[in-house]
Write a protein that holds these residues in place. Structure first.
Motif, short mmCIF file in Angstrom:
data_model
loop_
_atom_site.label_atom_id
_atom_site.label_comp_id
_atom_site.label_asym_id
_atom_site.label_seq_id
_atom_site.Cartn_x
_atom_site.Cartn_y
_atom_site.Cartn_z
N UNK A 60 0.79 -1.28 0.00
CA UNK A 60 -0.10 0.06 -0.05
C UNK A 60 0.96 1.35 -0.07
N UNK A 61 1.75 1.69 1.03
CA UNK A 61 2.71 2.69 1.04
C UNK A 61 3.49 2.64 2.13
N UNK A 62 3.39 1.86 3.48
CA UNK A 62 4.07 1.99 4.72
C UNK A 62 5.45 1.41 4.40
N UNK A 63 5.77 0.39 3.59
CA UNK A 63 7.17 -0.05 3.46
C UNK A 63 7.16 -0.71 2.03
N UNK A 93 10.93 2.02 3.73
CA UNK A 93 11.30 0.63 4.02
C UNK A 93 11.28 0.32 5.78
N UNK A 94 10.70 -0.32 6.21
CA UNK A 94 10.81 -0.93 7.41
C UNK A 94 10.33 -2.23 7.85
N UNK A 95 10.78 -2.85 8.97
CA UNK A 95 10.57 -4.21 9.25
C UNK A 95 9.13 -4.53 10.00
N UNK A 96 8.67 -3.72 10.36
CA UNK A 96 7.23 -3.40 10.99
C UNK A 96 6.81 -1.97 11.17
N UNK A 97 5.30 -2.04 11.47
CA UNK A 97 4.65 -0.67 11.19
C UNK A 97 5.30 0.22 12.35
N UNK A 127 1.99 -4.58 4.35
CA UNK A 127 1.40 -3.43 5.23
C UNK A 127 -0.02 -3.33 4.58
N UNK A 128 -0.69 -4.14 4.11
CA UNK A 128 -2.14 -4.48 3.59
C UNK A 128 -2.55 -5.76 3.50
N UNK A 129 -3.73 -5.91 3.80
CA UNK A 129 -4.27 -7.58 3.58
C UNK A 129 -5.74 -7.46 3.28
N UNK A 130 -6.12 -8.62 2.82
CA UNK A 130 -7.37 -8.77 2.38
C UNK A 130 -8.34 -9.34 3.35
N UNK A 176 -7.84 -11.99 5.83
CA UNK A 176 -6.52 -12.45 6.11
C UNK A 176 -5.84 -11.92 7.22
N UNK A 177 -5.01 -12.97 7.81
CA UNK A 177 -4.19 -12.24 9.06
C UNK A 177 -3.24 -11.14 8.58
N UNK A 178 -3.08 -10.25 9.23
CA UNK A 178 -1.84 -9.40 9.03
C UNK A 178 -0.55 -9.91 9.59
#
Lengths: 38, 170
Positions: free
Chosen positions: B7-10, B38-42, B113-116, B119-121
């Motif tokens: 989406x955008x965050x990484x 770029x980042x490993x988690x939000x 960074x996004x999921x349906x 669906x688990x994040x």
């Protein structure tokens, strides 16, 4: 940041195993990367 | 053309491009979308990709079957790489495995960074490893690796042992 080098990490994808079995305290990993040297 | 992208965050360095290739008819061009961040988690501090991390993501996606690399927000103004000269190098190098060959590249574990719906994040990191335990993570590294370095950012003691594809690191 801790850095380790592997001279014969053949193949891909790379699986990185982090072993804390001999550690005496927990660790928490925030960042992990593999740098492929050109 | 279909562009697979976060989406955008990484940037997402483990997009299942080979599954998208299988799902799409051969006439459809498949592009891997690479975000500027770029980042490993939000919750991790926001930062931008470097030339080496873009090389790494592009190499992994092209090796997994992407026909093209789609760069999102790699502009020459507000949303730009930290070093302007790196943008030119990204444009010249990151579209083909042949132009990436022989260049140092970094493969960073990032997250989705996004999921349906339903669906688990998921994020590999941060990961706590208790004393006496271990864990493994898989990082797609593109074409065959002959020599590599592993970098970990950890709280607490360094791991007692670390292996790459079964090879003990020094």
């Amino acid at each position: 940041m801790h850095v380790w080098t592997a001279d014969a990490a053949a193949g891909q994808p790379v699986v990185t195993v982090i072993d804390a079995r001999a550690a005496d305290a927990p660790l928490k990993v925030h960042w992990a990367e593999v740098e492929v040297l050109g | 053309m279909v562009v697979v992208t976060p989406f955008w965050a990484s940037i997402e360095t483990d997009m299942p491009i080979e599954l998208w290739r299988r799902l799409l008819p051969p006439r459809v061009t498949l592009a891997a979308g690479l975000e500027l961040l770029i980042r490993p988690y939000h919750a991790y501090a926001i930062q931008k990709n470097s030339l080496e991390t873009v090389r790494g993501a592009a190499a992994a996606m092209l090796e997994r079957g992407a026909d093209r690399v789609y760069l999102f927000n790699y502009m020459d103004s507000q949303t730009a790489m930290e070093r302007a000269e790196d943008t030119k190098a990204v444009l010249n190098e990151c579209g083909k495995l042949s132009t990436l060959a022989g260049k140092t590249r970094r493969h960073v574990a990032t997250y989705t960074d996004t999921w349906g719906p339903d669906e688990a994040s998921a994020a590999l990191l941060p990961k706590s490893v208790g004393a006496g335990n271990w864990f493994a993570l898989r990082i797609a590294t593109g074409p065959k690796v002959s020599r590599a370095e592993v970098r970990l950012g950890c709280e607490g003691p360094a791991p007692a042992e670390l292996r790459l594809n079964g090879v003990k690191c020094q």
